[in-house]
Structures are given as structure tokens and as C-alpha cells.
Write an enzyme that holds these catalytic residues in place. Structure first.
Site, PDB file in Angstrom:
ATOM      1  N   VAL A  53     -48.228 -45.419  28.671  1.00 26.08           N
ATOM      2  CA  VAL A  53     -49.567 -44.857  28.855  1.00 26.08           C
ATOM      3  C   VAL A  53     -50.382 -45.658  29.847  1.00 26.08           C
ATOM      4  O   VAL A  53     -51.507 -45.299  30.154  1.00 26.08           O
ATOM      5  CB  VAL A  53     -50.331 -44.747  27.514  1.00 26.08           C
ATOM      6  CG1 VAL A  53     -49.717 -43.661  26.656  1.00 26.08           C
ATOM      7  CG2 VAL A  53     -50.373 -46.072  26.775  1.00 26.08           C
ATOM      8  N   GLY A  54     -49.815 -46.735  30.349  1.00 25.37           N
ATOM      9  CA  GLY A  54     -50.566 -47.507  31.319  1.00 25.37           C
ATOM     10  C   GLY A  54     -49.702 -48.579  31.952  1.00 25.37           C
ATOM     11  O   GLY A  54     -48.720 -49.032  31.364  1.00 25.37           O
TER      12      GLY A  54
ATOM     13  N   GLY B 247     -50.526 -52.158  33.843  1.00 24.81           N
ATOM     14  CA  GLY B 247     -51.590 -53.058  34.263  1.00 24.81           C
ATOM     15  C   GLY B 247     -50.995 -54.303  34.885  1.00 24.81           C
ATOM     16  O   GLY B 247     -49.772 -54.464  34.950  1.00 24.81           O
TER      17      GLY B 247
ATOM     18  N   PHE C 224     -50.986 -57.123  33.674  1.00 23.36           N
ATOM     19  CA  PHE C 224     -50.335 -57.973  32.691  1.00 23.36           C
ATOM     20  C   PHE C 224     -49.046 -57.369  32.158  1.00 23.36           C
ATOM     21  O   PHE C 224     -48.304 -58.020  31.468  1.00 23.36           O
ATOM     22  CB  PHE C 224     -51.282 -58.262  31.530  1.00 23.36           C
ATOM     23  CG  PHE C 224     -52.350 -59.241  31.893  1.00 23.36           C
ATOM     24  CD1 PHE C 224     -52.075 -60.594  31.893  1.00 23.36           C
ATOM     25  CD2 PHE C 224     -53.607 -58.813  32.254  1.00 23.36           C
ATOM     26  CE1 PHE C 224     -53.043 -61.508  32.242  1.00 23.36           C
ATOM     27  CE2 PHE C 224     -54.581 -59.723  32.610  1.00 23.36           C
ATOM     28  CZ  PHE C 224     -54.307 -61.076  32.606  1.00 23.36           C
TER      29      PHE C 224
ATOM     30  N   VAL D 212     -47.919 -50.674  29.238  1.00 23.50           N
ATOM     31  CA  VAL D 212     -48.439 -50.363  27.908  1.00 23.50           C
ATOM     32  C   VAL D 212     -47.758 -49.095  27.396  1.00 23.50           C
ATOM     33  O   VAL D 212     -47.671 -48.095  28.112  1.00 23.50           O
ATOM     34  CB  VAL D 212     -49.960 -50.125  27.954  1.00 23.50           C
ATOM     35  CG1 VAL D 212     -50.495 -49.938  26.541  1.00 23.50           C
ATOM     36  CG2 VAL D 212     -50.657 -51.268  28.641  1.00 23.50           C
TER      37      VAL D 212
ATOM     38  N   LYS E 203     -48.391 -53.579  24.341  1.00 24.02           N
ATOM     39  CA  LYS E 203     -48.434 -54.110  25.705  1.00 24.02           C
ATOM     40  C   LYS E 203     -47.394 -55.212  25.862  1.00 24.02           C
ATOM     41  O   LYS E 203     -47.446 -56.226  25.172  1.00 24.02           O
ATOM     42  CB  LYS E 203     -49.848 -54.661  25.973  1.00 24.02           C
ATOM     43  CG  LYS E 203     -49.965 -55.375  27.297  1.00 24.02           C
ATOM     44  CD  LYS E 203     -51.406 -55.611  27.685  1.00 24.02           C
ATOM     45  CE  LYS E 203     -51.862 -54.539  28.605  1.00 24.02           C
ATOM     46  NZ  LYS E 203     -53.263 -54.429  28.826  1.00 24.02           N
TER      47      LYS E 203
ATOM     48  N   ASP F 136     -60.626 -60.089  34.629  1.00 28.40           N
ATOM     49  CA  ASP F 136     -60.057 -58.885  35.219  1.00 28.40           C
ATOM     50  C   ASP F 136     -60.832 -57.651  34.773  1.00 28.40           C
ATOM     51  O   ASP F 136     -60.264 -56.701  34.249  1.00 28.40           O
ATOM     52  CB  ASP F 136     -58.574 -58.770  34.863  1.00 28.40           C
ATOM     53  CG  ASP F 136     -57.826 -57.831  35.812  1.00 28.40           C
ATOM     54  OD1 ASP F 136     -58.394 -57.477  36.863  1.00 28.40           O
ATOM     55  OD2 ASP F 136     -56.695 -57.437  35.488  1.00 28.40           O
TER      56      ASP F 136
END
Ligand SMILES: *[C@@H]1O[C@H](CO)[C@@H](O)[C@H](O)[C@H]1NC(C)=O
Ligand SMILES: *[C@@H]1O[C@H](CO)[C@@H](O)[C@H](O)[C@H]1NC(C)=O
Ligand SMILES: *[C@@H]1O[C@H](CO)[C@@H](O)[C@H](O)[C@H]1NC(C)=O
Ligand SMILES: *[C@@H]1O[C@H](CO)[C@@H](O)[C@H](O)[C@H]1NC(C)=O
Ligand SMILES: *[C@@H]1O[C@H](CO)[C@@H](O)[C@H](O)[C@H]1NC(C)=O
Ligand SMILES: *[C@@H]1O[C@H](CO)[C@@H](O)[C@H](O)[C@H]1NC(C)=O
Ligand SMILES: *[C@@H]1O[C@H](CO)[C@@H](O)[C@H](O)[C@H]1NC(C)=O
Ligand SMILES: *[C@@H]1O[C@H](CO)[C@@H](O)[C@H](O)[C@H]1NC(C)=O
Ligand SMILES: *[C@@H]1O[C@H](CO)[C@@H](O)[C@H](O)[C@H]1NC(C)=O
Ligand SMILES: *[C@@H]1O[C@H](CO)[C@@H](O)[C@H](O)[C@H]1NC(C)=O
Ligand SMILES: *[C@@H]1O[C@H](CO)[C@@H](O)[C@H](O)[C@H]1NC(C)=O
Ligand SMILES: *[C@@H]1O[C@H](CO)[C@@H](O)[C@H](O)[C@H]1NC(C)=O
Length: 790
Positions: free
Chosen positions: A481-482, A484, A486, A489, A503, A617
Site C-alpha cells: 500500500v505504500g 517510502g 524507509f 508498506v 512496514k 521526513d
């Protein structure tokens, strides 16, 4: 011959001296054994040693102990006389009747039979000292080592004031004979070499370094915490890899009666605070006493996040279901012995009326307030605040947003109505505290459906890699769903049907332990506008965080893609058909609420957290929107897991037009003001509805174009604020309704975007500027070091 004899004699003497001074392998039957001999018994594998160790309190006193043979810092796993060290001339011996004694006192539980076939003291490879059928493993002091039975034994420290009986940790103080502060329904059985605690029902706990073959020990520490330590042979140090109590202040007896336990400079230290209305009496033992003994006329001091309700149930406190605050308060007022009451504003009718101020501690996780009864004449002010400001956050109003318009006229009206409603609610909210509370209760009910109550009080849950693999469908790409900075996710569903965001972190420095410690700190940050961290996984190099799932996605989708049609994985109807994901357009009121919520959450991270946290961030992608459009910041605390160099190269890669403050590029020191800059950028984007690095129309000179300066010029040179407003909802801008709010947002943003960090306001100030509780003076024109002043 006559010449040689003395030499042999000398050699003989030399060797006897050597043996009495040297290490004996495995076993000894050579008694008496006194501290002055300086001899040690070493296990066949050389890991453990037994012998007299100097008492830490006196050079001349000795404790007969079993300890690690090859570790520089003496680490004892067992001792017979820790509470009563003996002098140099005391002996360890076997009496004629076959008793094993030290300074005339029998080893606890040791056999007395004179018939013992071999009166020998042995030290095994696992660290157990044995004598006949007696073993030190049956009588542990404060430590358990792998292969030692935990069940059936009792660990204790400080003459038994803290104890662990395999299931419970208890405190026994002079004012309270037995108070439990940790309890596991299944007894601990053993700790194995790989770092797993076996429990009675077959369940297990594992250490954060599970799987490595290192020295480990389970120890009841002097502060009452139960921890597992692992030895790192590289650094020569022990580190904590599991603990029963992540929050030290929840350990009963840490502070005496009346005190409130708080956290010290570090996460691992505590201080005892005397509450207002009380005074500290110094003596051999510090005491905290009420200033005035008699309360004639009562009033209550509000102590946010303080819990005094851990005292013994019999007599000292009473739990009742109070339908509201007034009933709870009345319950205390009607009890002459009541010294205060604990209350929770969550609509769950939590009310505890207290007669003894025992085991007070402060923790954001309590989400409760203690009302301390003092005399009306008391002038002390409460120093425990913070909850009320959270109740006042901008989240609680439930709103439904219109979908993007086909016909702009009707929407303009809708938005205007919603904005007006919002403004009205905001004003009434400021005026009546009770309105806030009602909203808060509403929010809490909402939160409940998201599963907030599952958060264990004892800290974030440890998930196994296997659990998360199952939850995310083997980290399937369709669950992403993401993505990033880092890491990726995934959306996942736990076995208890909770929906989570998983994550997987990349490039995280430090060991499992440090990771665990950091995660524990991150999980302790509670704010309505922060995404809640539920748990983590640190198995075999994996670094995974498990968050509450925030359904609406991130702010950037609403700001920059509103009205466009997106297909997403998460929106499927029951038949599994993809639904059109048309993000609604956020109206001015909602944008303002989002800005305020985000500002308050960052201020909380900067100013109120137990440990000072920079976000580093902040950008629309990291601002998630809840079902009620309540903003929630994600990725907070993660910068601590990264090396600074990584952060810098990351920001360089992104270029200077992003959200990173100029000091990142200049390699200047990074302070909280870097977050202020990023927030300013986001704030301006919320007003303009465009990315700060997207070129605006043909008029802009792309080389020299600097977003904040452009906005400043529009507002202050051309005096036309409407020019910078988001095109999507420009039509709904009503200067009568919105001018003040939007001007405040723009002015605040420009203050945040000053080139020099010291020119920018603190985040707490920023929140106040947005609220309108401080006056905002006209900002200076924002410049950036690589551009001229004009
Ligand atoms: C250690 O003790 C065992 C008996 O417990 C004995 O068999 C063995 O030989 C001993 N080893 C050494 C090196 O003394
Ligand atoms: C025991 O021997 C060590 C060195 O072998 C010495 O440093 C220590 O002082 C001695 N202890 C006693 C009590 O004699
Ligand atoms: C003791 O250690 C030696 C080598 O250190 C080994 O050969 C022997 O088998 C060991 N004995 C026992 C009983 O473990
Ligand atoms: C050492 O302790 C023993 C027993 O506790 C006692 O009898 C003896 O007098 C003490 N010796 C010295 C020198 O203090
Ligand atoms: C110990 O030995 C004596 C004789 O040597 C015997 O009478 C007694 O029963 C024995 N005790 C035990 C406990 O074995
Ligand atoms: C040790 O043996 C004696 C008899 O020899 C017995 O009375 C005692 O209970 C035994 N202790 C343990 C811990 O097994
Ligand atoms: C540990 O306890 C179990 C069952 O209570 C027992 O069978 C086993 O012998 C014990 N082990 C040790 C080393 O005492
Ligand atoms: C334990 O008790 C003994 C005697 O009762 C006392 O001397 C000692 O200081 C106590 N130790 C601790 C750690 O309280
Ligand atoms: C608590 O400590 C007291 C002495 O300080 C002792 O008499 C009592 O037995 C202990 N209670 C428990 C439950 O251990
Ligand atoms: C232990 O101490 C000795 C001497 O003090 C030192 O040479 C050695 O490196 C130390 N070992 C570790 C693991 O720190
Ligand atoms: C609190 O509850 C009591 C009893 O349910 C009720 O009589 C009272 O009016 C309530 N007070 C407020 C302020 O709601
Ligand atoms: C206060 O602490 C006690 C035990 O320490 C716990 O049982 C209780 O739930 C806590 N109350 C709140 C509101 O957290």
C-alpha cells in the site's frame, strides 16, 4: 644427593603453593577452603567458576559465588551468602556429620547425611554447583541460566522485597506485604540456549537475538525488573534482549508512598517526584508527606497521566462505574478518607476512588487523570499536564466530504456549509470544555473500532516473522500500500482480524537490542495525530514495524490527485471488483484542521516526548488521513534508526526543492527547526494544492523559482492571496469566512520557511500561531542560500 634435596623441597613447596593458588578443574574435595587461599573451581568447559569473590561493599568481606570464568566484568549467577559476606578467616568446609557449611552456616537445603559416598563439590559445565544430590540450581538467588529449571524456584533480590516465582513478579514492602506487578498465567519453565523461554502451556517467549548461540542469563534485577541478558563477546558486554517490564515506573516499590515515579534522563532511569500539596522530607530514606494534615475544604488538583490505583484493593481503593465525572468526584467528596480519584475521559466509566497514595506513576499509556484531593488553601500548581491539550486536538468532528464536483455551483455551497459548521463547532469547543469531552468520547469510540484498546500496556508486541508473513499473504505485491524511504508498506490482517500496516525497514543500523529499545520508545509516543505503533518483528536481520492501518491513505493523494480516477488495491467491493477511487477534495476547514493536528503532533514529538524526537521526513506522503480525516503522522522516530550520513545522502538525492531544510544540504547541524521547515512547505502546499517543486504555469522562471518566495510575493507584493489558492476549491473561498484562517496558514508557513533555522518558530509556537492564540507579526521574505535576495 644432599645438594639436590633442598631443590626438590623448593620445587615441591612451589608446586603446593601453585595448586593452592590455581584453578581446580571440575571438582574438589579439598576442605576447608578459605577466602585467603585464593582458589577457584572451574567447570570442565571453562565457562563457569566457583570461589570467593570480594564483596562489592568491602575489600575484606567475601561472598562464595558461581560466576562466569572468562568475563572481565565479574558476573555472578549464584551465591550462598550475598546478604552476609564473610571475613578472610571464614571457612567453607564439610563437617564431620557431612554438612556443607560456610562460616558455620549450612548451605540451604544441602544434605546432612554422613553416609555420602563422595563428599565432593562439583561445578558442571552448565554452571550448577553440586554436592551429593544437592544442586545450586534448586536454590537460585537472582539468576537462572539455560538448562536450569525456573518452575519450582523463587528468585529474589533486596532481602526478598522483589520476587519472581515463575509466574508473578511481586513487591513486598513494609507498607504492603505482597503486591504483584507482572503476571503471566502460564509459569515459566526454562530458558534454552537459543534464547527461548518455554512456558507451561507450550507457549514461548523469545529474545530479540533468538537463535544465536551466546551466553544468556535470566536475572531479577535489583530494580525489580526481570530481564534476559546476552553476552556480546566482541564488545565484552551484556545487553538486554528481553524484559518483563519495559516501563520501569510500573514496577511497584520503585518509589515510596505518595511519590510519583517519572522517567529520568534516560529511558532506563527513574526519578521519584513529590506531587503538589506534598513536600519532600530528606532523611536516610526520602519521604514525601502531605503539607497540611487536615483537609477542611477540599479541592482537586488535576494530575494528567498519573496513576495511583495500583495499591492493595482491600481498603485502600475502590473501583466504581461512574456515569460521568461529577459522580466520580462526588464519590470521593463523600468519603472522608478519600485522598483522590482516577478518572478516564473515554466514556468507559472508569473511576477509582483512592484512600492511600501508593505506587504512583506517570505514563502516557494510562490515558487517565488523577484528581488529588488537597485543602482549598493549597497554592501549589499541578505540574502534570498535557492530557487536556490532547483532548482539544482538532480531530473529533465527524464530517463527510462531498465528492469532486461535476457542477461547481452546488459544491461551492456544500463546502461553504461544512466550513461554517466547522467554524461554529470550533468556537463552541473553545467555550465549553464539556463539548470537547463529548467529542473526545466520540473519537474514542471511533478509535476503539480501529482496535486501539489492543495495545498492550506492557509495550509493543513482538511479532514473529511467520505471523507477519501470514498476515500479509507472504508479503505479496498485491498487498503493497505504500513505498517510502524507509521501506515498503504492506496491508495485512492479523489472526485476530485486526487490519495492520506492516512496514519492512531497509538500511536500519544497530543490533536487535537497540532496535527493540528504539521501538519501545516509539511505541510510547501517544498522540491522536500520530499513527499508533502496535508491534514489531526483529528476527534474523528483519526489521519490521506493525502499525494501525489508516484507511484513507496519505495527504498527497488528496492534495495533488484529487478528482483524478485512481485504481487502488484496497478498494474492492464484496465481489472483488475494483472500485473507482475518487479522492474527495478537502475543503478549507478540513485543511486547516489537518494542519493544526500535524503541527500539534510534531510539537508533541519535539517538546513533550520522553525522549526528544525529530521526525526528519515530514511530507504529504507521511501524513495519513483517518476515516474522519483526522491526520496521523507516520514514520516518526524512524530517523533515529538511520545513520545521519544516510539521511543526508537521501536528502541530496531528492534535491533541494523537496521538503528538506537547507541545513541538510549545507551539512549544518540538524535541529528541530528542520522539521519546522518541512512543515512550512507542507502547509503552503495545502493552501496552494501544488507540489513545491512543480513548475507553476509559464510565468515562472524555473531556474530561479523558489516556491516560498513566489507565495510571499503573491501575498505581500501583489497583495493578492487568492492568486495562490488551490484551483480546485478557489471557488469556495469566501473572504469573510476564510480570510483569517488562510492568512494565518500562509503567514505561519512563511515563518517556518525562513532560511536560517533560528529565524523559524518552534513547533509549539507554530501550533499556537495556527490556533490563533498568539499574534503573528509580518514574516520576512523567505530566501534560500543559493539564491540572491531577489
Ligand atoms: C569432571 O567430572 C566428571 C565427573 O563429574 C569426571 O568424569 C571427569 O573426569 C572430570 N573431568 C576433569 C577434567 O576433571
Ligand atoms: C588472588 O590472586 C590474584 C592474582 O592471581 C590477585 O590479584 C588477588 O589479589 C588474589 N586475591 C587474594 C584474596 O589474595
Ligand atoms: C573435559 O574437557 C576436556 C577438554 O577440555 C575433554 O577432553 C573432556 O572430555 C571433558 N570431560 C568432561 C567430563 O566433560
Ligand atoms: C570472622 O568471622 C567468624 C564467623 O563469622 C568469627 O568467628 C571470627 O571471629 C571472624 N574473624 C575476624 C578476624 O573477624
Ligand atoms: C548412614 O550409615 C549408618 C551406618 O554407617 C546407617 O546406620 C544409617 O542408616 C545411614 N543413614 C542413611 C541415611 O543412609
Ligand atoms: C537427598 O538425599 C537425601 C537422602 O540421602 C534425601 O533425604 C533428600 O531429600 C535428597 N534431596 C534432594 C533434593 O533430592
Ligand atoms: C526440572 O524439572 C523437571 C520436572 O519438574 C524434572 O523432571 C527435571 O529433572 C528438572 N531438571 C533439573 C535440572 O532439575
Ligand atoms: C538485608 O538484610 C540484612 C539484615 O537484615 C541487612 O543487613 C542488609 O542490609 C539487607 N540488604 C538489603 C539489600 O536490604
Ligand atoms: C514480606 O517481608 C516481611 C519482612 O520484611 C516478611 O515477614 C513477610 O513474610 C514477607 N511477605 C511475603 C509475602 O513474602
Ligand atoms: C579483559 O581485560 C584484559 C586486561 O584487562 C584485556 O586485555 C582484554 O582485552 C579484556 N577482554 C575483553 C573481552 O574486554
Ligand atoms: C452525571 O450523572 C448523574 C447520574 O447518572 C446525573 O444525575 C447528572 O446529571 C450527570 N451530570 C452531568 C454533568 O452530566
Ligand atoms: C493503573 O495501574 C494499575 C496497576 O499498576 C492498573 O491495574 C490500572 O489499570 C492502571 N490504570 C490505568 C487507567 O491505566
Amino acid at each position: 644427593m644432599s645438594i639436590r634435596t633442598p631443590l626438590i623441597l623448593v620445587l615441591f613447596l612451589y608446586f603446593t603453593f601453585q595448586t593452592s593458588d590455581a584453578q581446580i578443574r571440575n571438582q574438589t574435595s579439598d576442605f576447608p577452603w578459605s577466602p585467603s587461599e585464593n582458589r577457584t573451581l572451574v567447570s570442565n568447559n571453562s565457562v563457569f567458576a566457583a570461589g570467593f569473590l570480594q564483596s562489592p561493599n568491602s575489600n575484606d568481606r567475601f561472598i562464595f559465588s558461581v560466576y562466569y570464568a572468562n568475563i572481565n566484568e565479574t558476573t555472578t549467577i549464584w551465591s550462598v551468602n550475598d546478604d552476609s559476606p564473610v571475613n578472610r578467616s571464614s571457612d567453607l568446609l564439610i563437617t564431620g556429620s557431612g554438612e556443607l557449611q560456610l562460616a558455620g552456616i549450612k548451605f540451604p537445603g544441602s544434605p546432612t547425611s554422613s553416609n555420602m559416598s563422595d563428599p565432593i563439590l562439583r561445578l558442571s559445565d552448565d554452571g550448577s554447583l553440586s554436592f551429593g544430590n544437592w544442586s545450586s540450581f534448586q536454590h537460585p538467588t537472582n539468576t537462572i541460566v539455560p538448562n536450569q529449571n525456573i518452575s519450582g524456584t523463587i528468585l529474589s533480590v533486596k532481602n526478598g522485597s522483589f520476587r519472581f516465582d515463575g509466574k508473578q513478579l511481586t513487591f513486598n514492602g513494609s507498607y504492603d506485604p505482597k503486591s504483584q506487578y507482572y503476571s503471566n498465567s502460564n509459569a515459566f519453565l526454562t530458558l534454552n540456549e537459543l534464547g527461548m523461554i518455554q512456558l507451561e502451556n507450550g507457549a514461548t517467549f523469545i529474545t530479540s537475538d533468538f537463535g544465536d548461540r551466546v551466553l544468556r542469563r535470566l536475572k531479577l534485577d535489583d530494580n525489580g525488573n526481570l530481564r534476559i541478558y546476552s553476552f556480546d563477546s566482541k564488545s565484552g558486554e551484556w545487553s538486554v534482549v528481553w524484559q518483563a517490564m519495559p516501563e520501569l515506573c510500573r514496577i511497584k516499590g520503585t518509589c515510596g508512598p505518595n511519590f510519583i515515579c517519572m522517567y529520568g534522563e534516560t529511558y532506563d532511569s527513574t526519578v521519584c517526584d513529590c506531587p503538589p500539596g506534598f513536600q519532600l522530607i530528606s532523611g536516610i530514606e526520602k519521604e514525601c508527606r502531605r503539607k497540611a494534615d487536615v483537609i477542611r475544604d477540599s479541592k482537586f488538583l488535576q494530575l494528567d497521566y498519573v496513576n495511583y490505583s495500583g495499591g492493595p484493593l482491600a481498603g485502600s481503593q475502590r473501583s466504581i462505574l461512574a456515569s460521568n465525572f461529577t459522580t466520580c468526584e462526588a464519590e470521593c467528596l463523600n468519603d472522608p478518607e478519600c485522598v483522590g480519584f482516577g478518572y478516564k475521559y473515554d466514556g468507559q466509566r472508569y473511576c477509582v476512588v483512592v484512600r492511600q497514595l501508593y505506587y504512583g506513576f506517570w505514563s502516557p499509556a494510562t490515558e487517565a487523570t488523577f484528581f488529588l484531593r488537597v485543602d482549598k488553601s493549597e497554592t501549589d500548581k499541578t505540574t502534570f499536564t498535557g492530557l487536556t491539550s490532547i483532548l482539544e486536538t482538532s480531530c473529533p468532528v465527524q464530517v463527510s466530504l462531498p465528492l469532486p464536483p461535476d457542477e461547481s455551483n452546488s459544491t461551492t455551497r456544500n463546502i461553504a456549509i461544512i466550513s461554517t459548521l466547522f467554524a461554529a463547532e470550533l468556537i463552541s469547543g473553545v467555550a465549553f470544555f464539556w463539548v470537547f469531552l463529548k467529542k473526545y468520547v466520540k473519537y474514542r469510540d471511533m478509535a476503539r473500532t480501529f482496535g486501539l484498546e489492543f495495545l498492550p500496556a506492557g509495550g509493543p508486541k513482538r511479532f514473529t516473522y511467520a505471523e507477519l508473513k501470514t498476515a500479509t499473504n507472504d508479503f505479496s505485491i498485491t498487498n503493497v500500500v505504500g513505498k517510502g524511504g524507509f521501506g515498503d508498506v504492506y496491508k495485512g490482517v492479523l489472526t485476530d482480524h485486526r487490519i495492520v500496516a506492516v512496514k519492512c525497514l531497509k538500511n536500519v543500523t544497530g543490533g536487535d537490542n537497540e532496535f527493540w529499545a528504539e521501538v519501545t520508545i516509539i511505541a510510547r509516543m501517544h498522540h491522536l495525530n500520530l499513527v499508533r505503533l502496535w508491534g514489531f518483528c526483529a528476527e534474523k536481520g528483519q526489521r519490521i514495524l506493525v502499525y494501525e492501518y489508516v484507511p484513507n491513505g496519505s495527504l498527497d493523494k488528496f492534495l495533488f490527485h484529487a478528482g483524478k480516477v485512481n485504481y487502488t488495491n484496497e478498494d474492492e467491493d464484496i465481489e472483488g471488483n475494483k472500485l473507482l477511487d475518487r479522492k474527495p477534495i478537502l475543503d478549507w476547514g478540513i485543511r486547516y484542521r489537518i494542519a493544526l493536528g500535524v503541527a500539534r503532533a510534531i510539537a508533541y514529538l519535539h517538546e513533550e516526548c520522553l525522549e526528544w524526537v525529530l521526525h526528519c521526513d515530514i511530507k504529504p506522503e507521511n501524513i495519513l488521513l483517518g476515516a474522519d480525516f483526522c491526520p496521523k503522522i507516520s514514520d516518526f522516530g524512524l530517523s533515529k534508526l538511520r545513520k545521519k550520513e544516510d539521511m543526508v545522502s537521501y536528502s541530496r538525492m531528492r534535491g533541494t526543492r523537496g521538503y528538506m531544510a537547507p541545513e541538510w544540504v549545507k551539512s549544518d547541524q540538524i535541529t528541530p527547526k528542520a522539521d519546522v521547515y518541512s512543515f512550512g512547505m507542507v502547509l503552503l502546499e495545502m493552501v496552494t494544492g501544488v507540489r513545491n517543486f512543480d513548475i507553476q504555469g509559464s510565468k515562472m522562471d524555473s531556474e530561479e523559482w523558489y516556491f516560498p518566495r513566489w507565495a510571499f510575493d503573491k501575498v505581500y507584493k501583489e497583495m493578492n492571496i487568492e492568486d495562490i489558492l488551490d484551483n480546485h476549491i478557489k471557488g469556495s473561498y469566501d473572504s469573510r469566512l476564510h480570510e483569517d484562517m488562510i492568512t494565518r496558514m500562509v503567514k505561519t508557513a512563511i515563518w517556518c520557511l525562513q532560511d536560517r533555522p533560528e529565524m523559524r518558530p518552534s513547533m509549539g509556537k507554530v501550533a499556537k500561531m495556527l490556533e490563533g492564540t498568539v499574534e503573528i507579526i509580518e514574516p520576512k521574505k523567505p530566501t534560500i542560500f543559493f539564491l540572491g535576495d531577489d
